[in-house]
Design a protein around this motif. Structure first.
Motif, PDB file in Angstrom:
ATOM      1  N   ASP A  30       0.877  -1.178   0.000  1.00  0.00           N
ATOM      2  CA  ASP A  30       0.000   0.000   0.000  1.00  0.00           C
ATOM      3  C   ASP A  30       0.908   1.219   0.000  1.00  0.00           C
ATOM      4  O   ASP A  30       1.508   1.560   1.015  1.00  0.00           O
ATOM      5  CB  ASP A  30      -0.917  -0.011   1.223  1.00  0.00           C
ATOM      6  N   ARG A  31       1.020   1.858  -1.173  1.00  0.00           N
ATOM      7  CA  ARG A  31       1.910   3.016  -1.330  1.00  0.00           C
ATOM      8  C   ARG A  31       1.207   4.342  -1.049  1.00  0.00           C
ATOM      9  O   ARG A  31       1.790   5.400  -1.227  1.00  0.00           O
ATOM     10  CB  ARG A  31       2.483   3.053  -2.753  1.00  0.00           C
ATOM     11  N   SER A  32      -0.021   4.298  -0.588  1.00  0.00           N
ATOM     12  CA  SER A  32      -0.763   5.532  -0.321  1.00  0.00           C
ATOM     13  C   SER A  32      -0.187   6.239   0.910  1.00  0.00           C
ATOM     14  O   SER A  32       0.584   5.653   1.673  1.00  0.00           O
ATOM     15  CB  SER A  32      -2.244   5.221  -0.087  1.00  0.00           C
ATOM     16  N   GLY A  33      -0.598   7.472   1.123  1.00  0.00           N
ATOM     17  CA  GLY A  33      -0.175   8.225   2.294  1.00  0.00           C
ATOM     18  C   GLY A  33      -0.615   7.559   3.580  1.00  0.00           C
ATOM     19  O   GLY A  33       0.066   7.618   4.600  1.00  0.00           O
ATOM     20  N   ARG A  73      -7.754  -0.763   0.742  1.00  0.00           N
ATOM     21  CA  ARG A  73      -8.289   0.186  -0.242  1.00  0.00           C
ATOM     22  C   ARG A  73      -7.300   0.540  -1.343  1.00  0.00           C
ATOM     23  O   ARG A  73      -7.636   0.567  -2.519  1.00  0.00           O
ATOM     24  CB  ARG A  73      -8.753   1.452   0.472  1.00  0.00           C
ATOM     25  N   TYR A  74      -6.054   0.824  -1.004  1.00  0.00           N
ATOM     26  CA  TYR A  74      -5.054   1.204  -1.999  1.00  0.00           C
ATOM     27  C   TYR A  74      -4.001   0.108  -2.198  1.00  0.00           C
ATOM     28  O   TYR A  74      -2.909   0.374  -2.693  1.00  0.00           O
ATOM     29  CB  TYR A  74      -4.388   2.521  -1.614  1.00  0.00           C
ATOM     30  N   GLU A  76      -1.913  -2.965  -3.715  1.00  0.00           N
ATOM     31  CA  GLU A  76      -1.517  -3.357  -5.071  1.00  0.00           C
ATOM     32  C   GLU A  76      -0.828  -4.723  -5.007  1.00  0.00           C
ATOM     33  O   GLU A  76       0.011  -4.951  -4.145  1.00  0.00           O
ATOM     34  CB  GLU A  76      -0.516  -2.368  -5.657  1.00  0.00           C
TER      35      GLU A  76
END
Length: 187
Positions: A96-99, A116-117, A119
């Motif tokens: 999850d590379r999101s903030g 949610r984010y 990959e």
């Protein structure tokens, strides 16, 4: 007679090449951390509780023939990093590379929902046998479960998830000729 032998040989050859073949076994590997002069140098990657760790004392995985070992075995298929099991549902590694995720690395089992984010696709092993996710390396943070180091994607954050003392490392793959089939624990 000669024509019949040639025809028979031709028929046998074409049926042999047309026979369905089983897909090749995936190239399986363990992962070792390379970070000179550090406590994680040469540490093996383990899988437990839906996460990846270095120096985890016990994975508590369920392995075929009770041949559990201290490290996890993986393979890459269609740019997905998969925990090796010769039976049952697949366990796939996500990032999850999101903030909000800050590079967390974990795994899902079967058709479980991704964060949610999250990959799955983007994993590869380069010519030097190092593992990458979309050309990004890994980082490990101390003081996780049982004194282990939790693995994250190295997004340039020195303290992902509020952790301190994290170290980037090279994830070197080590080919395993006879992998042990395991199912790893979930949260």
């Amino acid at each position: 007679m000669k024509f019949q032998l040639v025809s028979l040989f031709s028929l046998l050859l074409s049926s042999a090449t047309a026979a369905p073949s089983s897909p090749p076994e995936p190239k399986t590997f363990d992962i070792m951390a390379l970070r000179s002069a550090s406590p994680i140098h040469f540490s093996q990657v383990s899988a437990a509780k839906s996460g990846l760790f270095l120096d985890l004392p016990a994975q508590n995985a369920t392995c075929k023939g009770d041949e559990s070992k201290g490290s996890a075995t993986f393979y890459v298929e269609n740019e997905e990093l998969v925990l090796y099991s010769s039976e049952g549902v697949k366990q796939k590694v996500f990032v999850d590379r999101s903030g909000m995720g800050q590079g967390i690395v974990g795994y899902i089992t079967g058709d479980a929902s991704l964060p949610r984010y999250g990959e799955l696709k983007g994993w590869k092993v380069d010519a030097d046998q190092n593992l990458w996710f979309k050309d990004t390396g890994l980082i490990a943070c101390p003081n996780s479960i049982d004194g282990s180091w939790k693995i994250w994607l190295d997004l340039g954050l020195q303290q992902p998830g509020g952790n301190t003392g994290c170290l980037g490392f090279t994830a070197r793959t080590l080919e395993i000729a006879k992998p042990v089939s395991c199912q790893y624990t979930q949260v």
